[in-house]
Design an enzyme around this catalytic site. Structure first.
Site, PDB file in Angstrom:
ATOM      1  N   CYS A 112       0.851  -1.186   0.000  1.00 26.22           N
ATOM      2  CA  CYS A 112       0.000   0.000   0.000  1.00 26.22           C
ATOM      3  C   CYS A 112       0.888   1.238   0.000  1.00 26.22           C
ATOM      4  O   CYS A 112       1.829   1.332   0.793  1.00 26.22           O
ATOM      5  CB  CYS A 112      -0.907  -0.012   1.236  1.00 26.22           C
ATOM      6  SG  CYS A 112      -1.945   1.468   1.387  1.00 26.22           S
ATOM      7  N   CYS A 115       0.400   3.084   3.679  1.00 27.64           N
ATOM      8  CA  CYS A 115       0.837   2.541   4.976  1.00 27.64           C
ATOM      9  C   CYS A 115       1.861   1.424   4.878  1.00 27.64           C
ATOM     10  O   CYS A 115       2.391   0.991   5.896  1.00 27.64           O
ATOM     11  CB  CYS A 115      -0.376   2.059   5.777  1.00 27.64           C
ATOM     12  SG  CYS A 115      -1.188   0.608   5.069  1.00 27.64           S
ATOM     13  N   CYS A 162      -7.514  -1.106   1.479  1.00 27.16           N
ATOM     14  CA  CYS A 162      -6.459  -1.597   2.359  1.00 27.16           C
ATOM     15  C   CYS A 162      -7.057  -1.678   3.763  1.00 27.16           C
ATOM     16  O   CYS A 162      -7.654  -0.717   4.249  1.00 27.16           O
ATOM     17  CB  CYS A 162      -5.274  -0.633   2.347  1.00 27.16           C
ATOM     18  SG  CYS A 162      -4.015  -1.026   3.587  1.00 27.16           S
ATOM     19  N   CYS A 165      -5.291   0.958   6.456  1.00 28.89           N
ATOM     20  CA  CYS A 165      -5.458   2.424   6.416  1.00 28.89           C
ATOM     21  C   CYS A 165      -6.687   2.888   5.638  1.00 28.89           C
ATOM     22  O   CYS A 165      -6.895   4.090   5.473  1.00 28.89           O
ATOM     23  CB  CYS A 165      -4.210   3.079   5.836  1.00 28.89           C
ATOM     24  SG  CYS A 165      -3.995   2.803   4.059  1.00 28.89           S
ATOM     25  N   CYS A 185      -8.910  -5.493  -9.883  1.00 32.51           N
ATOM     26  CA  CYS A 185      -8.492  -4.415 -10.776  1.00 32.51           C
ATOM     27  C   CYS A 185      -8.037  -3.252  -9.886  1.00 32.51           C
ATOM     28  O   CYS A 185      -8.848  -2.570  -9.269  1.00 32.51           O
ATOM     29  CB  CYS A 185      -9.661  -4.013 -11.665  1.00 32.51           C
ATOM     30  SG  CYS A 185      -9.221  -2.815 -12.928  1.00 32.51           S
TER      31      CYS A 185
END
Length: 196
Positions: A112, A115, A162, A165, A185
């Site tokens: 990510c 984070c 995610c 976060c 996607c």
């Protein structure tokens, strides 16, 4: 018939009142949006969640309990590029075929951008022909969460976030290859590639 020598008193009042009223509205906006500090809702701070940690080689380090990453909107804006900010924090979408990850075939994992949470592996990535990085599955189901939005019924897909976060990553579609038949996607702006 018309007396051009006399000015309408109502019009003169409007000409004086309008700038004052607009100035007051501007001052109220400025105080609310610029001077006032952002308040993060207490309901989302300090929440503990479970994710699976991975090293940069893609080896699982086991499940870990961590605090959800919560930042003020202005803090996210200063930490990310404008494109990353609008994609991850405002659920925007990258333009297809504009990045490099959709055609990347190097071994590694994708974290990510907000984070650092491990999200996807190169071995689960495939060329979907859509212009976005596409994956058959996340690196660990515990590291992402999904939201059935109002557009899911219109075949827009289920939103993928995610878990650590709440960054907007992209959407899931059911037109992927076996064995999962899923296509995650994902927007390149939400990812950071780490080579194995």
């Amino acid at each position: 018939m018309f007396d051009f020598g006399k000015e309408d008193p109502t019009r003169r009042r409007v000409l004086w009142i309008t700038p004052v009223a607009l100035g007051c509205v501007g001052l109220i906006w400025f105080r609310r949006n610029v001077l006032a500090p952002e308040v993060i809702p207490s309901s989302v701070t300090g929440v503990e969640i479970s994710v699976v940690r991975f090293d940069d080689q893609g080896h699982s380090l086991g499940e870990a309990t961590v605090k959800k990453v919560v930042r003020a909107d202005s803090d996210w804006f200063t930490r990310l590029t404008p494109q990353q900010y609008y994609v991850t924090r405002k659920a925007s979408t990258d333009t297809p075929f504009t990045g490099t990850y959709y055609q990347l075939h190097q071994g590694g994992l994708f974290r990510c951008i907000c984070c650092g949470n491990a999200l996807f592996r190169s071995q689960d990535k495939y060329d979907s022909g859509t212009g976005w990085p596409s994956f058959t599955a996340p690196i660990a189901k515990e590291n992402v969460r999904t939201v059935d939005g109002p557009l899911a019924s219109l075949d827009i897909g289920i939103e993928v976030l995610c878990k650590e976060c709440d960054a907007h990553l992209g959407h899931i579609f059911n037109d992927g290859p076996p064995p999962t038949s899923l296509r995650y996607c994902i927007n390149e702006s939400s990812l950071r590639f780490v080579a194995a």
